[in-house]
Design an enzyme around this catalytic site. Structure first.
Site, PDB file in Angstrom:
ATOM      1  N   LYS A 133      -8.912  18.396   3.410  1.00 44.80           N
ATOM      2  CA  LYS A 133      -8.161  17.206   3.000  1.00 44.80           C
ATOM      3  C   LYS A 133      -7.449  17.591   1.671  1.00 44.80           C
ATOM      4  CE  LYS A 133      -8.441  12.240   2.266  1.00 44.80           C
ATOM      5  NZ  LYS A 133      -9.531  11.159   2.488  1.00 44.80           N
ATOM      6  N   ASP A 149     -19.696 -24.020   3.162  1.00 38.86           N
ATOM      7  CA  ASP A 149     -20.077 -22.408   2.932  1.00 38.86           C
ATOM      8  C   ASP A 149     -21.182 -22.263   3.813  1.00 38.86           C
ATOM      9  OD1 ASP A 149     -19.452 -22.850  -0.512  1.00 38.86           O
ATOM     10  OD2 ASP A 149     -18.090 -22.078   1.033  1.00 38.86           O
ATOM     11  N   TYR A 159      -8.944   5.691  -6.285  1.00 36.78           N
ATOM     12  CA  TYR A 159      -8.591   4.431  -7.113  1.00 36.78           C
ATOM     13  C   TYR A 159      -9.457   3.104  -5.895  1.00 36.78           C
ATOM     14  CZ  TYR A 159      -5.613   4.777  -2.996  1.00 36.78           C
ATOM     15  OH  TYR A 159      -5.285   4.950  -1.732  1.00 36.78           O
ATOM     16  N   GLY A 203     -23.007 -28.242   3.689  1.00 34.73           N
ATOM     17  CA  GLY A 203     -21.725 -27.841   3.148  1.00 34.73           C
ATOM     18  C   GLY A 203     -20.881 -26.872   3.769  1.00 34.73           C
ATOM     19  N   CYS A 220      -6.299  11.114   6.765  1.00 29.16           N
ATOM     20  CA  CYS A 220      -6.258   9.951   5.836  1.00 29.16           C
ATOM     21  C   CYS A 220      -5.254   9.897   4.870  1.00 29.16           C
ATOM     22  CB  CYS A 220      -7.672   9.555   5.651  1.00 29.16           C
ATOM     23  SG  CYS A 220      -7.613   7.832   5.275  1.00 29.16           S
ATOM     24  N   GLU A 223     -12.149  10.127  10.253  1.00 32.32           N
ATOM     25  CA  GLU A 223     -12.554  11.045   9.254  1.00 32.32           C
ATOM     26  C   GLU A 223     -13.829  11.270   9.068  1.00 32.32           C
ATOM     27  OE1 GLU A 223     -10.530   9.482   5.866  1.00 32.32           O
ATOM     28  OE2 GLU A 223     -11.254  11.062   4.400  1.00 32.32           O
TER      29      GLU A 223
END
Lengths: 610, 610
Positions: free
Chosen positions: B144, B354, B150, B352, B180, B48
């Site tokens: 399209k 992370d 959303y 740590g 799409c 696309e």
């Protein structure tokens, strides 16, 4: 008045609602309906989405919130009747939750709600709605038809549009309900109302402030009044909500296009208007399918009100441009602080015009006792920067202290090598850290003093001078910063008050003072040139060809655009600030960080040369 | 094969386009079309909006960009023919600029373009488009129809929808163009194609990655193939673009719903598929108005290709969940760094999990030589935090240095009083400033190591550990951080490589080490509980009643929701990071900062008690 004519006293309750506060907003409706009733109003109109506040953003997608809004509406109708206000018709905005699915009707195959990662198909359709309450009942509901989805608006993300126009006959006057954007479309609900036959159109709004927008409203409402062949009562929200300020400016326009009444901007206000309508003018009253909508009619009362002496309607004096902007900035700042429960603010005071202006805004907004300024001199700060900062603080009566930053700066230099831009940025970040420390220690919200010109070209340090919970002048270009400062001093002079901003701060050449003798003009075009290019590239989104057509210097344009484009990553992390322009660096302007597009003249090969 | 059957070799060019790079993307099309042609393809499909990249966001509203896209398309058709590729049909996405006005048809009264503050009425309508190029010509264009608005999508802001379906006969095979989202709607273009009669539907996509989305694609495409009564060739973009990663996973499904071919995820790939279609199956071929669309047909060639030996089609092995997430995170990180021209990255290493995980991701993405870790011990850092950080660095072969922060921390304490949370935050900010200093000095991009659980509850310091240009694990909940670490070590073990993450870092109780003996569990629920609530409150947007129904502890829920809601202002300023979940803290979730809504059970009075 002849036998046919009908009178109606309409109250437009231009109020400040709070997003998410269903209970508080309902209380507001009760309070202002009582006021309006005491003033003799038969009909009261509130702003768009009164109960939920506006914009509630993704909150409207939360089912629990939508259902709570529906309940709040019904409870409100009951409460108003209980308050003895059941005989006043109240038009109130709310979030409706109707059957069907939301605005994203996606076919999700084999969706099992317990599978992790499932999309969340919306159960129920959210609506931007308005209801008319009367005698303890929800008489009718209207769902906004035209949903703005540009600029700062994302209503197509949230709502399913409506296609029914509700007309209620109140005391023999046919009143049509519309909402905000419905008024911006030719041939929309006002056109339908005009064909159906109405005596009055009410329009709850949540129309955000932009400079000169008030100049757009009146012609707009006039055109719709002509289409509707009826007066229009336009009630707008007032108050700050994150980056938006709603300026009120509610108004009523007659069927003939004449301005009947107008509320002031930036204050809560009950605008009471006495209308006389003549149903004989539009005798035909139809319902059912008209154009793209279905018209439904409800009769509350045919009997006109007893004749009363119409009072003169009021039209507020318009504000000058500078005063309007000032009040918008004050409102935006005050409401962000107060609506988030902050007691006080702190800001760095450089002696420069930006911090002097922000301090003055903060004091106007919150009072001197809630404003704390800190001078943060470094090795490179001039004498005058400190004395001008002190002067600002003295004039404003705000709190002020000085914390030299050299010990902290030196400690960093003792640990790692930092030169050039890295060293300049270090100073800005030491200040930012210091101010945030004071913010944490004393519960102040830190105000960033960035202006729009800096934010545009990235002439600021991430986590340094850009640090803060709110940036009150983020959408104010430097040239306007100077104009506002001069205006504010003039305003004080004209009222015999102390001028809040030191002349020095206004007059001296701007400097970040991060290196000896540094001036903004070392790195940037003049602010006059810069701001003019920003207005065209950022606000108007013009391309290279158009920028040159408008007379900007090609080299300046090339330089400025490069800086603006490269600063996108900084803006992505910036504090919110009040929108006053056509296009602010907030929800209005959504550009990617990873972006290879560079404006150039069409004959040149498109795309980056890299 | 019988006389009626037609063969076609289709190439799906699963490529990584760059937003804004019209020239570069056009080059990409030429390169991959040449590859596909060399592989014998008659038809090549690209993702696309190939030429502009996706999502280009507000860039598509800039007229200069839209016009440049139109020119680039025409130039590309010419260039392909010049390359000797004119006999290959190429379906390429682009931004079209058509007559009419944009998606926001606003009636602006008395607009004078020279008036400051005017809204910018859109001149011309932007379209999300695909064109079929052949023999140097743009044979047909498709706009399209279904525009997602959303989640992370805002296509209603940008585009005007189309209502024409283009069908092109290529070597006797009728090919319909869709884009799409068109595939996600029952009764949409695929249904129309099915009624009109086609032999193949091509679908260029820019479908962002989410965990388990690949599980959604196949059933979806199957349903549409059944509607279209034809195979569907689904070509997806691959690559990172700011917070989104596109995972490829292109596929072809037969008219019978069978999976014909599937590309791997997270790599550029030419998926070549040999199709045999039988036009006799759908003999009726109509055009004109069908349902909501108008079908137009173009014949390029009736004559089928000469019979060729069909090669076996390939179906990639699916990845395990952890590997899929890992590759997405690596791709997101790498592409953000590389697409923005950064040479190297720096991160704070705490010992740590992370930072150990982010370091491992960075080395996988960029190579050890481009990754710089810094240990920043304070008074409160344990011995093991430094040794575990060193261990990480050794295992990965990355650059590593240590800069104790006490001198800087002490300098601040010598200037102002900072206690409690203010003192804890100071340490985090000293680290942030130090790392940014190194970033400025050496040209590294700073990686923030925040995980989703922290970001959710605001367990991070603004401008401290939250500082950075990119946050690679921003959308990874803590429990998944541990799982990924274990998986990555296992992956290394299975290949006889050094395990990149120290066991210690995985096993020890998490601690921010901002105060003596501090552990995360002092302030937070267990991560198992926390992450479960986050998945339901944040990802699924459930309200209080539903959260309790799902079995979460009421006290934990109350606590977590309060923290999540209060942290909105921090998230507003956070660095971008790769989306892997249903709902990340980015464009997916737009909540106001000033917000009084608090989840509670419906019987309690709505709104904040304040």
């Amino acid at each position: 008045m002849n036998d046919q004519q009908r009178q109606l006293r309409v109250g437009l309750a231009q109020v400040d609602t709070r997003v998410g506060d269903l209970a508080g907003n309902a209380e507001l409706v009760r309070t202002w309906t009582a006021k309006a009733s005491a003033a003799g109003a038969h009909l009261v109109v509130f702003p768009e989405m009164t109960l939920t506040g506006y914009p509630a953003e993704d909150l409207v997608l939360r089912e629990s919130f939508a259902r709570a809004s529906e309940r709040a509406l019904v409870d409100l109708a009951t409460a108003l009747a209980g308050d003895g206000l059941g005989n006043v018709a109240v038009v109130v905005g709310y979030l409706a939750h109707t059957e069907g699915s939301g605005p994203a009707p996606i076919d999700h195959p084999d969706i099992d709600d317990d599978r992790p990662g499932d999309a969340n198909p919306r159960r129920g359709a959210p609506r931007n709605a308005a209801a008319l309450l009367y005698a303890g009942q929800v008489v009718t509901r209207y769902y906004k038809r035209h949903l703005p989805n540009y600029g700062v608006f994302d209503e197509a993300r949230y709502f399913v549009p409506g296609n029914e126009l509700s007309i209620v006959r109140l005391h023999g006057v046919d009143v049509a309900l519309t909402i905000c954007e419905d008024l911006w479309v030719e041939g929309g609900p006002c056109g339908v109302a005009g064909q159906a036959g109405v005596d009055l159109v009410v329009s709850p709004n949540a129309s955000p402030y932009e400079r000169a927008k008030d100049d757009l409203r009146l012609p707009l409402v006039r055109r719709r009044a002509a289409e509707a062949r009826a007066p229009i009562a336009y009630c707008n929200q007032v108050g700050g909500q994150d980056e938006l300020v709603f300026d009120g400016d509610s108004l009523v326009v007659g069927a003939d296009g004449g301005l009947v009444a107008r509320a002031p901007q930036f204050v809560e206000h009950l605008l009471t208007v006495d209308l006389t309508v003549d149903p004989a003018v539009n005798p035909g009253r139809t319902e059912g399918r008209i154009g793209p909508m279905t018209v439904t009619r409800h009769v509350l009362s045919d009997e006109p009100v007893a004749p009363f002496e119409a009072r003169p309607n009021s039209i507020a004096e318009p504000l000058t441009d500078c005063e309007e902007v000032w009040r918008a900035l004050v409102m935006g700042l005050r409401d962000f602080i107060d609506k988030n429960g902050m007691k006080s603010v702190v800001l760095g005071m450089s002696g420069g015009i930006d911090s002097a202006l922000v301090a003055a805004l903060a004091v106007d907004a919150l009072g001197a006792d809630r404003v704390h300024g800190v001078g943060l001199p470094s090795k490179w700060s001039s004498e005058h920067s400190l004395s001008d900062a002190q002067d600002s603080a003295n004039r404003l009566g705000m709190h002020y202290s000085v914390v030299p930053i050299a010990p902290m700066v030196d400690a960093y230099h003792g640990s790692v090598e930092l030169t050039g831009v890295a060293a300049e940025n270090l100073q800005a970040r030491v200040r930012g850290t210091l101010l945030m420390g004071l913010s944490n220690q004393h519960g102040h919200l830190l105000l960033a003093t960035s202006n729009k010109s800096e934010v545009a070209v990235g002439y600021s340090t991430l986590y340094g001078d850009a640090a803060g919970g709110f940036a009150p002048i983020k959408d104010v270009p430097k040239t306007l910063v100077w104009n506002l400062a001069r205006w504010r001093n003039e305003y004080a002079r004209s009222r015999g008050e102390t001028e809040p901003i030191p002349e020095n701060s206004i007059d001296k050449p701007p400097s970040a003072e991060l290196a000896p003798g540094q001036q903004d003009s070392d790195s940037l075009p003049s602010y006059e040139e810069l701001d003019a290019v920003i207005a065209d590239y950022v606000d108007r989104d013009l391309g290279m060809a158009e920028l040159l057509e408008r007379g900007h210097d090609a080299d300046v344009v090339a330089r400025v655009l490069r800086l603006v484009d490269a600063a996108e990553f900084k803006r992505r992390q910036s504090a919110p600030g009040t929108k006053i322009s056509l296009k602010a660096f907030g929800r209005d302007r959504r550009l990617p960080i990873s972006n290879r597009w560079r404006e150039s003249l069409p004959s040149v090969r498109e795309g980056a040369a890299q």
